[in-house]
Design a protein around this motif. Structure first.
Motif, PDB file in Angstrom:
ATOM      1  N   GLN A   5     -15.038 -38.716 -30.007  1.00  0.00           N
ATOM      2  CA  GLN A   5     -16.415 -38.308 -29.832  1.00  0.00           C
ATOM      3  C   GLN A   5     -17.321 -39.467 -30.224  1.00  0.00           C
ATOM      4  N   GLY A   6     -18.583 -39.388 -29.843  1.00  0.00           N
ATOM      5  CA  GLY A   6     -19.545 -40.404 -30.218  1.00  0.00           C
ATOM      6  C   GLY A   6     -19.146 -41.784 -29.747  1.00  0.00           C
ATOM      7  N   ASN A   7     -19.210 -42.748 -30.666  1.00  0.00           N
ATOM      8  CA  ASN A   7     -18.901 -44.131 -30.328  1.00  0.00           C
ATOM      9  C   ASN A   7     -17.465 -44.313 -29.859  1.00  0.00           C
ATOM     10  N   MET A  14     -15.799 -47.020 -21.775  1.00  0.00           N
ATOM     11  CA  MET A  14     -16.132 -48.371 -21.337  1.00  0.00           C
ATOM     12  C   MET A  14     -14.882 -49.152 -20.954  1.00  0.00           C
ATOM     13  N   ILE A  15     -13.810 -49.017 -21.721  1.00  0.00           N
ATOM     14  CA  ILE A  15     -12.561 -49.705 -21.397  1.00  0.00           C
ATOM     15  C   ILE A  15     -12.022 -49.225 -20.048  1.00  0.00           C
ATOM     16  N   VAL A 226     -19.327 -44.019 -12.704  1.00  0.00           N
ATOM     17  CA  VAL A 226     -19.411 -42.772 -13.468  1.00  0.00           C
ATOM     18  C   VAL A 226     -19.012 -43.009 -14.927  1.00  0.00           C
ATOM     19  N   LEU A 227     -17.916 -43.728 -15.135  1.00  0.00           N
ATOM     20  CA  LEU A 227     -17.455 -44.013 -16.495  1.00  0.00           C
ATOM     21  C   LEU A 227     -18.436 -44.898 -17.258  1.00  0.00           C
ATOM     22  N   ALA A 234     -22.790 -41.678 -23.985  1.00  0.00           N
ATOM     23  CA  ALA A 234     -21.995 -41.065 -25.053  1.00  0.00           C
ATOM     24  C   ALA A 234     -22.124 -41.794 -26.382  1.00  0.00           C
ATOM     25  N   ALA A 235     -22.516 -43.061 -26.331  1.00  0.00           N
ATOM     26  CA  ALA A 235     -22.527 -43.862 -27.559  1.00  0.00           C
ATOM     27  C   ALA A 235     -23.691 -44.838 -27.535  1.00  0.00           C
ATOM     28  N   SER A 236     -23.923 -45.482 -28.669  1.00  0.00           N
ATOM     29  CA  SER A 236     -24.993 -46.473 -28.757  1.00  0.00           C
ATOM     30  C   SER A 236     -24.624 -47.706 -27.938  1.00  0.00           C
TER      31      SER A 236
END
Length: 299
Positions: A5-7, A14-15, A226-227, A234-236
């Motif tokens: 979750q989060g970061n 991102m990966i 999309v990703l 989803a994250a900073s």
């Protein structure tokens, strides 16, 4: 097993996004071995639209389709078309890893552009790292060397376009699904690249493998967009941005495993310089501002 979750979720997304974009480029490069660049790009755009539209409705996003023509979305996707045109010509003519490495200067260009246009402050260390990244880009391009191709500079042009695209894209409202934006990008690419193909390419009848390559490229392109949007939401930004540089790792692997190309030692060193500089710049963004002596760039 703990749930991401989060970061943590943002980093994982991102990966996966960078891996999807690399597979997209790899399939597109394979397609350009038989058909001209703009024709291949138009075929990919058509493939991503054909694959994306049914998925969009299946996921219940059909009511949002009209929003892909909103001004900010259209400008963002128009810049995506320009970036794709730079990239597809480069992919047809230079090694994948070299082009990808130069494309990885986009976060640095984005930061520099924010300083010039919006007068955001940069520390002397950040400015030095940006200059170092451009030195790394020159090591990859190797102007004046025996292996130099001017087409490798298309990677820098694509990076500059991506920086502007992302600057605009971050202002798109979160309620517009990422898949809607991705399908809109496919539609604009189909039209724009199709016109360019009619004007500049000698059209070629593609074989079945080439058609499948462009469909695969389109599928991974939609997945990548999309990703990527999901990762940013989803994250900073500071948490996920360093992992954009995984694209260089994936491109090196794809270049060796699919195309049998290995950059020379100077290009490999330049790639490392770009990656390290970019990660350091983003890391400094997370450092307390009082730790740096600010320097404001004037336009």
């Amino acid at each position: 097993m703990p749930r991401l979750q989060g970061n943590g979720l943002g980093i994982a997304l991102m990966i996966l996004a960078t891996a999807s974009f690399t597979l997209n480029d790899s399939f597109l490069k394979l397609a350009t071995e038989e058909v001209p660049p703009f024709q291949a790009l138009a075929m990919r755009g058509l493939g991503s639209t054909i694959l994306g539209l049914p998925l969009l409705f299946a996921l219940g996003f059909g009511r949002h389709t009209g929003r892909m023509f909103e001004k900010r979305v259209s400008v963002r996707n128009g810049l995506e078309l320009v970036c794709a045109m730079f990239s597809v010509v480069g992919l047809a003519l230079v090694p994948l890893a070299d082009l990808t490495a130069l494309g990885q200067t986009s976060p640095l260009l984005l930061l520099l552009g924010a300083a010039v246009i919006f007068r955001e402050r940069l520390s002397p260390i950040q400015i030095a790292l940006i200059i170092l990244a451009f030195i790394g880009a020159l090591m990859v391009a190797q102007p004046g060397g025996s292996n130099f191709s001017p087409y490798v500079l298309l990677g820098l042009a694509a990076a500059a376009t991506v920086a502007v695209r992302d600057l605009i894209g971050r202002g798109i409202p979160a309620e517009i699904p990422g898949l809607v934006i991705a399908v809109g990008a496919g539609a604009i690419t189909t039209v724009g690249a199709g016109i360019a193909a009619l004007l500049f390419d000698r059209l070629t009848m593609p074989s079945l493998p080439t058609v499948l390559f462009t469909l695969g490229s389109g599928a991974f392109l939609v997945a990548g967009h999309v990703l990527l949007l999901a990762a940013y939401r989803a994250a900073s930004m500071s948490a996920v941005a360093p992992f954009l540089y995984m694209a260089t790792v994936w491109a090196l692997l794809a270049g060796m495993l699919i195309f049998g190309s290995v950059p020379n030692w100077l290009a490999l060193l330049g790639i490392a310089v770009i990656v390290v500089s970019g990660i350091a710049v983003v890391a400094l963004e997370r450092w307390p501002k009082k730790a740096n002596v600010p320097l404001e760039l004037s336009p």
